[in-house]
Scaffold this active site. Structure first.
Site, PDB file in Angstrom:
ATOM      1  N   ARG A 150      -1.888  -6.070  -8.669  1.00 36.89           N
ATOM      2  CA  ARG A 150      -0.949  -6.806  -8.200  1.00 36.89           C
ATOM      3  C   ARG A 150      -1.090  -8.439  -8.722  1.00 36.89           C
ATOM      4  O   ARG A 150       0.549  -8.097  -9.745  1.00 36.89           O
ATOM      5  CB  ARG A 150      -1.460  -7.651  -6.364  1.00 36.89           C
ATOM      6  CG  ARG A 150      -0.758  -7.068  -5.658  1.00 36.89           C
ATOM      7  CD  ARG A 150      -1.363  -7.200  -4.340  1.00 36.89           C
ATOM      8  NE  ARG A 150      -2.932  -7.771  -4.392  1.00 36.89           N
ATOM      9  CZ  ARG A 150      -3.771  -7.950  -3.297  1.00 36.89           C
ATOM     10  NH1 ARG A 150      -2.916  -7.534  -1.896  1.00 36.89           N
ATOM     11  NH2 ARG A 150      -4.787  -8.268  -3.420  1.00 36.89           N
ATOM     12  N   LYS A 157     -17.108  -6.312  10.526  1.00 35.73           N
ATOM     13  CA  LYS A 157     -16.594  -7.154   9.855  1.00 35.73           C
ATOM     14  C   LYS A 157     -15.143  -7.653  10.758  1.00 35.73           C
ATOM     15  O   LYS A 157     -14.970  -8.549  10.056  1.00 35.73           O
ATOM     16  CB  LYS A 157     -16.138  -6.772   8.807  1.00 35.73           C
ATOM     17  CG  LYS A 157     -17.431  -6.898   7.337  1.00 35.73           C
ATOM     18  CD  LYS A 157     -17.028  -6.815   5.841  1.00 35.73           C
ATOM     19  CE  LYS A 157     -15.774  -7.316   6.220  1.00 35.73           C
ATOM     20  NZ  LYS A 157     -14.344  -6.751   4.119  1.00 35.73           N
ATOM     21  N   SER A 214      -3.357  -7.897   2.792  1.00 33.43           N
ATOM     22  CA  SER A 214      -3.461  -7.384   4.211  1.00 33.43           C
ATOM     23  C   SER A 214      -3.772  -8.975   4.457  1.00 33.43           C
ATOM     24  O   SER A 214      -3.626  -9.765   6.011  1.00 33.43           O
ATOM     25  CB  SER A 214      -4.681  -6.485   4.007  1.00 33.43           C
ATOM     26  OG  SER A 214      -4.469  -5.479   4.408  1.00 33.43           O
ATOM     27  N   HIS A 219       0.520  -1.295   0.080  1.00 35.03           N
ATOM     28  CA  HIS A 219      -0.249  -0.368   0.454  1.00 35.03           C
ATOM     29  C   HIS A 219       1.151   1.670   0.299  1.00 35.03           C
ATOM     30  O   HIS A 219      -0.034   2.371  -0.813  1.00 35.03           O
ATOM     31  CB  HIS A 219      -0.868   0.272   1.406  1.00 35.03           C
ATOM     32  CG  HIS A 219      -1.886  -1.300   1.475  1.00 35.03           C
ATOM     33  ND1 HIS A 219      -2.623  -1.360   2.326  1.00 35.03           N
ATOM     34  CD2 HIS A 219      -3.145  -1.602   0.542  1.00 35.03           C
ATOM     35  CE1 HIS A 219      -3.353  -2.620   2.089  1.00 35.03           C
ATOM     36  NE2 HIS A 219      -3.740  -2.796   1.029  1.00 35.03           N
TER      37      HIS A 219
END
Ligand code: PNS
Length: 162
Positions: free
Chosen positions: A90, A41, A128, A17
């Site tokens: 990515r 979440k 992540s 990031h």
């Protein structure tokens, strides 16, 4: 003034990031890192902790700031008077979902353009989700996440294990 919004969950922010943020800086006058409010979440870090961490990491950059958002991304983009959404790519596997989001966002507001940036090769496998997996399994994340995140992860472990 060219303002870009770099949105995501950032739970937690990792070096991939940060690489994208650095790549944005020469192209845009301002970069707004936008953290989705998704505390329901059950994230690793609360939105507040994520905002604090990112603010710390961006402290030296006058052209970058962090904000939380909820609701539609395109509405947040208009609110901060930006016209560009930046997303890192990515691998080919990211492409399908990212294009779906970009097209839906364009449908919702055709003034908002999505710009994709290729992640640095050395972080092209970092997400992540993997960071969280490795953390919970006790692996070493040095070089994958910045030092302030390592510190917060250590504090989290300390709290959890007493
Ligand atoms: O880092 P992530 O979790 O892949 O980021 C996803 C994010 C936050 C960019 C995306 O979920 C989002 O924009 N959410 C806001 C809700 C929205 O606008 N949805 C419609 C656009 S497809």
């Amino acid at each position: 003034m060219r303002i870009a919004v770099y949105p995501g969950s950032f739970d937690p922010i990792h070096n991939g990031h940060l690489d994208i943020i650095q790549r944005c800086r020469p192209i845009f006058d301002q970069v707004v890192v936008a953290v989705l409010r998704n505390d329901e979440k059950r994230p690793l870090f609360s939105v507040r902790s994520r905002l604090e961490l990112i603010a710390e990491l961006l402290a030296d950059y006058d052209d970058c700031r962090v904000e939380a958002f909820s609701g539609l991304l395109v509405d947040f983009v208009s609110e901060v008077e930006a016209t560009v959404v930046v997303r890192g790519l990515r691998a080919v596997s990211d492409f399908e979902y990212e294009v779906q989001m970009a097209l839906m966002n364009r449908r919702l507001n055709e003034q908002v353009e999505t710009v994709f940036m290729a992640a640095a090769e050395e972080y092209s496998y970092v997400s992540s989700r993997l960071v969280k997996d490795v953390f919970f399994l006790g692996g070493d994340l040095k070089g994958v996440v910045p030092d302030p995140v390592l510190k917060r992860l250590a504090a989290y472990r300390e709290r959890e294990t007493g």
